[in-house]
Design a protein around this motif. Structure first.
Motif, short mmCIF file in Angstrom:
data_model
loop_
_atom_site.label_atom_id
_atom_site.label_comp_id
_atom_site.label_asym_id
_atom_site.label_seq_id
_atom_site.Cartn_x
_atom_site.Cartn_y
_atom_site.Cartn_z
N PHE A 201 -10.01 -2.02 0.90
CA PHE A 201 -10.33 -3.59 0.98
C PHE A 201 -11.88 -3.97 0.89
O PHE A 201 -12.34 -5.17 1.48
CB PHE A 201 -9.51 -4.10 1.97
CG PHE A 201 -8.34 -4.48 1.75
CD1 PHE A 201 -7.88 -5.44 0.97
CD2 PHE A 201 -7.29 -3.45 1.99
CE1 PHE A 201 -6.38 -5.85 0.83
CE2 PHE A 201 -5.74 -3.61 1.82
CZ PHE A 201 -5.46 -4.97 1.19
N VAL B 17 -3.31 1.56 3.67
CA VAL B 17 -3.25 0.73 2.70
C VAL B 17 -1.65 0.79 2.25
O VAL B 17 -1.11 1.91 1.64
CB VAL B 17 -4.05 0.67 1.64
CG1 VAL B 17 -3.39 -0.42 0.64
CG2 VAL B 17 -5.55 0.89 2.08
N GLY B 18 -0.76 -0.12 2.61
CA GLY B 18 0.52 -0.04 2.51
C GLY B 18 0.90 -1.36 1.38
O GLY B 18 0.05 -2.05 1.06
N GLU C 38 -8.25 4.22 -2.55
CA GLU C 38 -7.10 3.43 -2.29
C GLU C 38 -6.58 3.50 -0.89
O GLU C 38 -5.37 3.26 -0.50
CB GLU C 38 -6.09 3.81 -3.48
CG GLU C 38 -6.37 3.54 -4.79
CD GLU C 38 -5.41 3.67 -5.95
OE1 GLU C 38 -4.13 4.06 -5.40
OE2 GLU C 38 -5.46 3.30 -6.98
N VAL C 39 -7.32 4.07 -0.19
CA VAL C 39 -7.25 4.22 1.40
C VAL C 39 -7.80 3.25 2.33
O VAL C 39 -8.85 2.89 1.65
CB VAL C 39 -7.41 5.63 1.75
CG1 VAL C 39 -7.41 6.02 3.28
CG2 VAL C 39 -6.53 6.67 0.98
N GLY C 40 -7.32 3.01 3.34
CA GLY C 40 -8.04 1.88 4.03
C GLY C 40 -9.25 2.53 4.68
O GLY C 40 -9.76 3.75 4.52
N GLY D 151 -4.73 6.46 5.47
CA GLY D 151 -3.76 6.53 4.40
C GLY D 151 -3.66 5.46 3.58
O GLY D 151 -3.97 4.47 3.79
N ALA D 152 -2.44 5.80 2.87
CA ALA D 152 -2.17 4.76 1.90
C ALA D 152 -0.58 4.84 1.16
O ALA D 152 -0.12 6.29 1.27
CB ALA D 152 -2.87 4.66 0.63
N ASP D 153 -0.06 4.14 0.87
CA ASP D 153 1.22 4.23 -0.17
C ASP D 153 0.77 4.24 -1.46
O ASP D 153 0.24 3.38 -1.92
CB ASP D 153 2.15 3.14 0.16
CG ASP D 153 2.74 3.08 1.60
OD1 ASP D 153 2.67 3.84 2.37
OD2 ASP D 153 3.30 2.21 2.08
N THR E 22 -0.97 -5.85 -1.21
CA THR E 22 -1.23 -4.74 -0.56
C THR E 22 -1.70 -5.27 0.98
O THR E 22 -2.08 -6.28 1.15
CB THR E 22 -2.28 -3.72 -1.01
OG1 THR E 22 -3.28 -4.56 -1.45
CG2 THR E 22 -1.99 -2.88 -2.11
N VAL E 23 -1.44 -4.30 2.01
CA VAL E 23 -1.79 -4.83 3.32
C VAL E 23 -2.39 -3.54 4.10
O VAL E 23 -1.97 -2.43 3.86
CB VAL E 23 -0.51 -5.04 4.07
CG1 VAL E 23 0.58 -4.21 3.94
CG2 VAL E 23 -0.94 -5.32 5.52
N GLU E 24 -3.59 -3.82 4.84
CA GLU E 24 -4.09 -2.74 5.40
C GLU E 24 -4.09 -3.10 7.07
O GLU E 24 -4.26 -3.84 7.74
CB GLU E 24 -5.57 -2.59 5.25
CG GLU E 24 -6.29 -1.34 5.84
CD GLU E 24 -7.74 -1.06 5.49
OE1 GLU E 24 -8.23 -1.44 4.48
OE2 GLU E 24 -8.37 -0.64 6.39
N ILE F 153 3.78 4.77 9.51
CA ILE F 153 2.42 4.89 9.45
C ILE F 153 2.04 5.51 10.97
O ILE F 153 1.21 6.51 11.06
CB ILE F 153 1.75 3.71 9.28
CG1 ILE F 153 1.86 3.00 7.92
CG2 ILE F 153 -0.04 3.80 9.60
CD1 ILE F 153 1.46 1.74 7.61
N LEU G 161 -5.30 -8.45 3.54
CA LEU G 161 -4.05 -8.66 2.79
C LEU G 161 -4.51 -8.98 1.43
O LEU G 161 -5.59 -9.90 1.06
CB LEU G 161 -3.15 -10.00 3.40
CG LEU G 161 -2.48 -9.73 4.65
CD1 LEU G 161 -1.88 -10.94 5.36
CD2 LEU G 161 -1.02 -8.77 4.31
#
Lengths: 354, 138
Positions: A44, B70-71, A67-69, A140-142, B63-65, A97, B46
């Protein structure tokens, strides 16, 4: 579940592998370090706001958006990354999570302990030493149909380069960033007094993960897989992905969980006001531990900036209603002049809008 | 109603990935459940779909962090996005503070109301939530 102990891989590819494995639904533990340093930003993040792009370009540091936060990180071969990839449908592994962080942080904690460093998991996603300093960050990430949990063992860390990479509104705060990192982030080298043996760290980490994940089947990346990973790397390097995020005006730099440097700026009638705040706790409502205000506004006498305005704010909760009366008291005092700047301007410069 | 400390309003439909749906005619307002926001913790970012985008039921729409994770955000129904809550994009913590109110995420014009049968409501929602708490909130 497979084990890919990749030792060192080319910079960007070292971080692309787990993305491709997750896309392909391959359950695996990956252990890897980048051969050469790179800069990684969270999914993000806005690269233009977070990273001194001119600096990293001139230093030859590649930029990667994962693609991970999380935030901006400097990665190099002295960090051993672990990445756990598993199907969301696989009920043997954590389904939420919170569970993932709790369960999968155990192996790196125990691995540190086997080197004599007491480390615990601290919510939400940090590994900290007994004295509360961060020694590892996780995220992590989905991705695809998989859950992906990632983290790193910091054998050593280049504080200087990390502090240089972050984009901050005022260069004179660079030293503050460095000091804050050095005070709050430690490494295995600092804790042990020497750099640990890379192979030993890898082997202990794998052994500890096996206790949680079960038996791991050693595997190697095939040429076909590497070709697909290279293609994904190409996609992830496209400017529309790499620079695809845009954020608001106020910027921040996370030092560790619960400690952030928050940058703010506001153009008042009397000039530009810039702030850097060290905030403990949540960004909104946490405590302003330290603060520096600068800009091209006029304040006479200048010493009242530190002794008056900054001191009136330090120690206060970062909430407009708490800050307003304190700032107003300073602004109304008769022993200073600050033309063209009012209380609301300072509030705005602290990044607190209505 | 409240189940195990998690709010679960009776008048809503629930998607298995913990998104709620409030139907007004054929327009569905979508948000995250109280269970989602409590387990995930502070929502920091978001990424939501754009107006006019079309999705099928269970498609990933954003997506949401939360806590550096990140989901995915799923569409509970098929349809076209008609409105996105820009306030929650600017201030994602709204989805924590008021998940069933001002923290709503987006609205979509549903194209197939029979898909509501794939969501949980009433007694079925209660049983589903009890099972989710048992599995995930231990």
């Amino acid at each position: 579940m497979y084990l890919f102990n990749l030792d060192r891989m080319p910079d960007l590819l070292s971080m692309v592998i787990f993305h491709e494995l997750a896309r392909e639904g391959v359950e695996a533990l990956v252990i890897v370090s980048p051969e050469k340093p790179l800069i990684s930003i969270g999914y993000f993040q806005d690269a233009h706001q977070e990273v001194d792009l001119d600096y990293i370009k001139s230093s030859g540091l590649p930029l990667f958006r994962r693609e991970v936060g999380g935030g901006t990180t400097y990665l190099d071969e002295n960090q051993i990354f672990y990445q756990v990839i598993y199907s969301r449908k696989n009920k043997r592994f954590p389904q939420t999570i919170r569970q993932a962080y709790e369960v999968l942080s155990e192996p790196p904690c125990r691995a540190h302990e086997r080197f004599g460093i007491k480390v615990r998991f601290r919510e939400v996603n940090d590994l900290v030493t007994e004295d509360g300093r961060k020694i590892g960050g996780e995220g992590g990430a989905d991705i695809g149909e998989c859950m992906v949990f990632v983290g790193s063992m910091l054998m050593d860390f280049d504080y200087q380069t990390m502090s240089r990479v972050a984009k901050i509104p005022d260069e004179k705060w660079r030293d503050k960033v460095y000091k804050s990192l050095e005070e709050n982030l430690t490494t295995m080298r600092r804790e042990l007094g020497e750099l640990p043996n890379r192979k030993e760290v890898q082997e202990i980490l794998i052994a500890e993960f096996q206790k949680v994940l079960g038996p791991l089947e050693k595997a190697e990346l095939t040429p076909d897989f590497l070709r697909r990973a290279r293609e994904l790397e190409r996609q992830m390097q496209k400017p529309e992905f790499l620079f695809g995020k845009r954020k608001g005006e106020v910027d921040s730099l996370k030092i560790k969980s619960g400690l952030n440097l928050i940058f703010g700026q506001h153009k008042a009638r009397g000039g530009l006001i810039r702030t850097i705040q060290e905030v403990e706790g949540p960004s909104l409502g946490g405590t302003i531990q330290d603060l520096s205000i600068s800009g091209d506004f006029t304040l006479i006498p200048r010493k009242s900036l530190r002794e008056g305005l900054e001191r009136s704010i330090i120690g206060t909760r970062r909430e407009k209603y708490e800050l307003f009366p304190r700032i107003a008291q300073f602004m109304e005092s008769k022993d200073k002049e600050m033309p063209g700047v009012n209380t609301e301007d300072i509030i705005m410069a602290l990044g607190l809008k209505d | 109603m409240e189940v195990g400390g998690y709010l679960l309003p009776d008048d809503l439909w629930y998607h298995k990935e913990h998104f709620w749906v409030r139907m007004e005619g054929d327009v569905a307002t979508v948000g995250v459940t109280d269970f989602f926001q409590k387990l995930a913790g502070e929502i920091s970012y978001l990424e939501l779909p754009s107006e006019g985008d079309e999705y099928s039921q269970d498609n990933v729409v954003g997506t949401v962090e939360t806590g550096k994770w990140v989901g995915k955000i799923y569409s509970p129904l098929s349809g076209t996005i008609t409105e996105v809550n820009s306030e929650v994009v600017d201030e994602p913590a709204l989805a924590n503070r008021d998940p069933y109110g001002s923290g709503w995420l987006f609205k979509l014009k549903a194209s197939d109301l029979s898909e509501l049968e794939n969501l949980f409501k009433g007694e079925a929602a209660l049983k589903w939530m009890e099972e989710e708490i048992r599995k995930k909130a231990k």
